[in-house]
Scaffold this motif. Structure first.
Motif, short mmCIF file in Angstrom:
data_model
loop_
_atom_site.label_atom_id
_atom_site.label_comp_id
_atom_site.label_asym_id
_atom_site.label_seq_id
_atom_site.Cartn_x
_atom_site.Cartn_y
_atom_site.Cartn_z
N ALA A 145 -1.65 -2.86 4.04
CA ALA A 145 -1.79 -4.09 3.26
C ALA A 145 -2.70 -5.09 3.97
CB ALA A 145 -0.41 -4.71 3.02
N THR A 146 -2.55 -5.19 5.29
CA THR A 146 -3.39 -6.10 6.07
C THR A 146 -4.85 -5.67 6.00
OG1 THR A 146 -1.54 -6.53 7.59
CG2 THR A 146 -3.76 -7.09 8.37
N ALA A 147 -5.10 -4.37 6.13
CA ALA A 147 -6.47 -3.86 6.05
C ALA A 147 -7.09 -4.17 4.69
CB ALA A 147 -6.48 -2.36 6.32
N TYR A 148 -6.30 -4.00 3.62
CA TYR A 148 -6.82 -4.26 2.28
C TYR A 148 -7.23 -5.72 2.12
CZ TYR A 148 -7.26 -4.66 -2.73
OH TYR A 148 -7.76 -4.92 -3.98
N VAL A 149 -6.37 -6.62 2.55
CA VAL A 149 -6.66 -8.05 2.42
C VAL A 149 -7.89 -8.43 3.23
CG1 VAL A 149 -5.81 -10.36 2.97
CG2 VAL A 149 -4.32 -8.72 1.81
N MET A 190 -1.67 -12.25 -1.57
CA MET A 190 -0.46 -11.60 -1.07
C MET A 190 0.15 -10.70 -2.13
SD MET A 190 1.22 -11.25 1.70
CE MET A 190 1.63 -12.51 2.91
N MET A 191 0.03 -11.04 -3.40
CA MET A 191 0.55 -10.18 -4.46
C MET A 191 -0.26 -8.89 -4.57
SD MET A 191 3.30 -11.47 -5.51
CE MET A 191 3.48 -11.96 -3.78
N GLU A 192 -1.55 -8.97 -4.29
CA GLU A 192 -2.35 -7.74 -4.24
C GLU A 192 -1.85 -6.84 -3.12
OE1 GLU A 192 -5.50 -6.93 -6.38
OE2 GLU A 192 -3.83 -7.94 -7.35
N ALA A 193 -1.58 -7.45 -1.97
CA ALA A 193 -1.02 -6.69 -0.85
C ALA A 193 0.37 -6.16 -1.21
CB ALA A 193 -0.94 -7.56 0.39
N LEU A 194 1.15 -6.95 -1.93
CA LEU A 194 2.50 -6.54 -2.31
C LEU A 194 2.47 -5.34 -3.25
CD1 LEU A 194 5.55 -7.28 -2.13
CD2 LEU A 194 5.21 -8.60 -4.23
N ASN A 195 1.52 -5.31 -4.18
CA ASN A 195 1.42 -4.16 -5.08
C ASN A 195 1.12 -2.89 -4.29
OD1 ASN A 195 2.00 -5.04 -7.73
ND2 ASN A 195 0.04 -6.07 -7.86
N LEU A 196 0.25 -3.00 -3.29
CA LEU A 196 -0.03 -1.85 -2.43
C LEU A 196 1.26 -1.41 -1.72
CD1 LEU A 196 -3.07 -1.46 -0.07
CD2 LEU A 196 -0.79 -0.91 0.74
N SER A 197 2.02 -2.37 -1.23
CA SER A 197 3.27 -2.05 -0.52
C SER A 197 4.30 -1.45 -1.46
CB SER A 197 3.83 -3.32 0.13
OG SER A 197 2.94 -3.81 1.11
N ARG A 198 4.29 -1.88 -2.72
CA ARG A 198 5.24 -1.30 -3.68
C ARG A 198 4.94 0.16 -3.95
NH1 ARG A 198 5.76 -6.46 -7.93
NH2 ARG A 198 7.48 -7.48 -6.78
N VAL A 199 3.66 0.52 -3.96
CA VAL A 199 3.32 1.94 -4.09
C VAL A 199 3.82 2.70 -2.86
CG1 VAL A 199 1.47 3.62 -4.38
CG2 VAL A 199 1.31 1.42 -5.52
N CYS A 200 3.63 2.12 -1.68
CA CYS A 200 4.17 2.73 -0.46
C CYS A 200 5.67 2.92 -0.56
CB CYS A 200 3.86 1.87 0.76
SG CYS A 200 2.11 1.83 1.24
N ASN A 201 6.35 1.94 -1.15
CA ASN A 201 7.80 2.02 -1.32
C ASN A 201 8.18 3.21 -2.19
OD1 ASN A 201 10.11 -0.34 -0.82
ND2 ASN A 201 10.63 1.08 -2.45
N ALA A 202 7.43 3.40 -3.28
CA ALA A 202 7.69 4.54 -4.16
C ALA A 202 7.40 5.86 -3.44
CB ALA A 202 6.84 4.44 -5.43
N VAL A 203 6.36 5.88 -2.64
CA VAL A 203 6.01 7.09 -1.88
C VAL A 203 7.10 7.40 -0.86
CG1 VAL A 203 4.38 7.99 -0.17
CG2 VAL A 203 3.53 6.89 -2.26
N TRP A 208 13.35 -3.91 -0.47
CA TRP A 208 11.98 -4.19 -0.02
C TRP A 208 11.05 -4.34 -1.21
CZ3 TRP A 208 11.17 -0.21 4.51
CH2 TRP A 208 11.50 -0.85 5.73
N GLU A 209 10.17 -5.31 -1.13
CA GLU A 209 9.08 -5.51 -2.11
C GLU A 209 9.58 -5.76 -3.53
OE1 GLU A 209 7.12 -5.92 -0.10
OE2 GLU A 209 6.72 -4.29 1.28
#
Length: 556
Positions: A131-135, A280-293, A419-420
Motif C-alpha cells: 500500500a505504501t509503495a502504491y501511494v 488512503m482509501m486507494e491504499a485501503l482498497n489494495l489492502s482489502r484485496v490482500c485481506n481476501a487473498v 482488518w480493513e
C-alpha cells in the motif's frame, strides 16, 4: 513432498487465464520454489514466532532513554528477507530481471496466497508495504518518491524500508473523520503530533503513511491530509515517535501492532492536502484485496489439513473419508475454496488494470472495482473462520491442541473480519456505491448477460441464481427512497445477496471448463441456495473421489 501443481491446480488454472504465456511459465517455476519454502522453513518459523518468539517492545535502554525498539526473532527476520527478495512488492513497480518487464498484482497476490497459508501474520506487513509503495508511486512528488520508493520496493539491492498505514485513533476507530492527529507546517516539511491507537508493523517499518489534520482544515474526512513519516532520522535516532505499548492480540502475532505517539515527527505531505482521505482509501482498497487473498490462503491450508487428517485417521475400523458426512464436508469445502479463489483472481485481474493505470479507468469501472473488493473481502473473511472451524472439528480433540496448526489458523483468521473494515462497514460501502454510481444497475446487467451466455446444459442449473437475481431486483426497488435507517439496516443483506450472485456466476462460468468443474458448481450452488432436506443426488458422496482428485473427469 508434493508439487504445488498437484496440490492446487485451481491456482494455476486461474493464472493461465490472466497471465501471458511467458509470464505464466516464469510464475509457475517461481511459485513452486516459493511454495516449497513456505511449507517448510517459513512454516516452521511461523510456529516459533506464534508460540515462543513473538515481537517484544524494548521501551528503554540501560540508561533509561526511550528507544521504543521492537525485538523480533531471527527466524522472522529471515522470512522477511526471503519474502521481499521474491519481489512480492517490488516487482509490481519495477522490472522482473528474468523477464525484462514490470510484473503485476496477479503474480504478487499469487505469492501472497501461498504466504498466507503458513504466515498470514507476516502478510500484514507485506500488505502495508504494498500500500505504501502504491501511494508513493502514484501520488507523491518526485523528490519524495526518488528518496523513499526504491527502499520500499527493494528486492535486496538497497536497504529495505517496510511500510505501514496508520489510520486508527482511540476516539474514532472506523469513524476516520473523527481523527485528531495534527500536522504543523515547519518550512519544507511538517511535524506530526498525536497518537494512533492500532498501528500495525510499528517499529519494523522504515516509513509510515499517516493521516493528520492541518490547522484550519475542515471537519471530517475532507479535512485530513496524508503524510509520509520516516520512522527514524538520517542519523538513526527516532523521528519524534514513541511506542506506548504493543497490543496483546488473539492471533497474527508475527506483526507488532502498537499504540504510537507522535511528538513532532518530521513528515512530508503526499500530493494534494485536500485529498489525504482519498489517497488512503486507494491504499485501503489494495489492502482489502490482500485481506481476501489472506482469507483464501487460510481456507486452502485449513482444507488441506482437514483432508490429510481425514485420509489418514482411522475411527471405528475405517478411515474418516469412508463416512458420508465427512465426504460431504470435504467436498463442500473444496467447492467453496475453489470458487472463491477463482472469484478473487477474476477480481485481481480487473483490479490490476484499474489500479496500475488509474487514469485510463472510467468512474464506472472504478466503482465496479470497489464493489467487488467489498463483496469478496467481506465473504472470504467470514469463510476463513468457517474453514478453520471445520478443520478443527475434523481433527476432533487434536484440532484444539496447539501442537497442530488448526488453532493458529482459527486465531489468525478471526482478525480478517476486522482488518480493513467489518461487514457492517463494507455493507455501507456497497450502499454508497449504489447511491453515488448506481453500481447495482451495472451489476444486474452484467449478471444477467453472463447467465444468458451460459450453454444450455449449464443454464439448467442456474434456476436458483435467476430467482435470486429477481429477488434482488425487487428488494432494490423497495429499498429505493426509504429512510436512511431503513437503507442502512438492509445494506449488509443486500451486499451478501450481491456476493451470492457474483460467486454463483463465477462457479457456473467455470462449469463450462470440465465435468469436474460442473460438479463443483452444483455443489457450490447447493451451499449458497440450499437443497431439499432429503438430498437424493448426494453429489458430495457419489463424486467424492473425483472432487478430491482435483484433476479427474467424470460423466455427470
Amino acid at each position: 513432498m508434493k508439487q504445488l501443481r498437484e496440490v492446487d491446480p485451481n491456482l494455476f488454472a486461474n493464472l493461465k487465464k490472466y497471465l501471458d504465456k511467458e509470464f505464466y511459465v516464469y510464475a509457475e517455476e517461481e511459485l513452486e520454489k516459493f511454495w516449497q519454502r513456505c511449507m517448510t522453513d517459513i512454516d516452521r518459523r511461523a510456529v516459533h514466532t506464534d508460540r515462543e518468539g513473538q515481537p517484544r517492545l524494548i521501551k528503554y535502554d540501560r540508561f533509561g532513554n526511550d528507544i521504543s525498539e521492537i525485538w523480533v526473532n531471527e527466524g522472522y527476520k529471515q522470512t522477511v528477507k526471503e519474502t521481499y527478495e521474491t519481489g512480492i512488492v517490488g516487482y509490481v513497480h519495477k522490472p522482473i530481471p528474468a523477464l525484462g518487464r514490470v510484473g503485476n498484482y496477479i503474480y504478487s497476490y499469487a505469492q501472497g496466497y501461498l504466504l498466507s497459508q503458513v504466515e498470514p501474520g507476516f502478510y500484514c506487513p507485506v500488505t502495508l508495504t504494498m500500500a505504501t509503495a502504491y501511494v508513493l508511486e502514484h501520488f507523491a512528488d518526485e523528490r519524495i518518491k526518488a528518496k523513499y520508493l526504491p527502499h520500499v520496493i527493494s528486492t535486496g539491492e538497497v536497504e529495505l524500508y517496510e511500510g505501514a498505514t496508520f489510520l486508527t485513533e482511540r476516539q474514532g476507530g472506523s469513524d476516520v473523520g473523527a481523527n485528531e492527529v495534527r500536522a504543523v507546517l515547519c518550512g519544507d516539511h511538517y511535524e506530526i503530533y498525536g497518537e494512533k491507537y492500532f498501528a500495525s508493523n510499528a517499529g519494523m517499518c522504515g516509513v509510515a503513511l499517516v493521516l493528520a489534520r492541518i490547522a484550519g482544515s475542515e471537519a471530517g474526512t475532507k479535512g485530513l491530509s496524508l503524510f509520509l513519516v520516516p520512522w527514524r532520522n538520517d542519523d538513526g535516532t527516532l523521528n519524534g515517535i514513541h511506542i506506548r505499548r504493543l497490543k496483546d492480540k488473539l492471533g497474527v502475532r508475527a506483526v507488532p501492532s502498537a499504540e504510537v505517539v507522535f511528538e513532532g515527527a518530521k513528515a512530508y505531505l503526499i500530493g494534494d492536502a485536500k485529498k489525504g482521505f482519498y489517497y488512503m482509501m486507494e491504499a485501503l482498497n489494495l489492502s482489502r484485496v490482500c485481506n481476501a487473498v489472506a482469507s483464501i490462503g487460510i481456507m486452502k491450508r485449513a482444507l488441506e489439513e482437514a483432508k490429510q487428517y481425514a485420509v489418514n485417521r482411522q475411527a471405528f475400523g475405517h478411515t474418516l473419508t469412508s463416512y458420508p458426512m465427512v465426504k460431504e464436508t470435504l467436498a463442500n469445502l473444496t467447492a467453496r475454496q475453489e470458487v472463491q479463489t477463482s472469484a478473487c483472481f477474476e477480481l485481481i485481474s480487473f483490479f490490476d488494470r484499474v489500479m496500475r493505470t488509474p487514469g485510463q479507468a472510467s468512474e464506472q469501472e472504478k466503482a465496479w472495482n470497489r464493489l467487488l473488493i467489498a463483496l469478496l473481502k467481506m465473504r472470504t473473511a467470514e469463510e476463513a473462520i468457517a474453514f478453520a472451524h471445520e478443520a478443527i472439528e475434523m481433527h476432533g480433540g487434536n484440532g484444539y491442541i496447539e501442537d497442530f496448526v488448526t488453532p493458529r489458523l482459527l486465531r489468525d483468521a478471526q482478525v480478517l473480519t476486522v482488518w480493513e473494515g467489518t461487514a457492517n462497514i463494507l455493507g455501507l460501502e456497497v450502499l454508497r456505491l449504489i447511491r453515488k454510481y448506481r453500481v447495482h444497475e451495472t451489476f444486474i446487467q452484467t449478471i444477467s448477460e453472463q447467465l444468458a451466455a451460459l450453454p444450455g446444459e449449464i443454464r439448467a442449473f442456474a434456476t436458483p441464481v435467476e430467482s435470486g437475481l429477481n429477488e434482488l431486483i425487487q428488494s432494490l426497488k423497495q429499498l429505493h427512497g426509504q429512510r436512511e435507517d431503513v437503507q442502512t439496516y438492509h445494506a449488509k443483506k443486500i451486499a451478501n445477496r450481491l456476493c451470492d450472485l457474483y460467486l454463483s456466476v463465477v462457479a457456473l462460468k467455470e462449469a463450462e471448463e470440465s465435468e469436474r468443474k460442473q460438479i463443483i458448481a452444483r455443489l457450490f450452488l447447493q451451499h449458497i441456495w440450499g437443497c431439499d432436506l432429503f438430498d437424493q443426488e448426494m453429489l458430495a458422496v457419489h463424486y467424492f473421489d473425483v472432487i478430491m482428485s482435483e484433476t479427474k473427469e467424470v460423466g455427470v
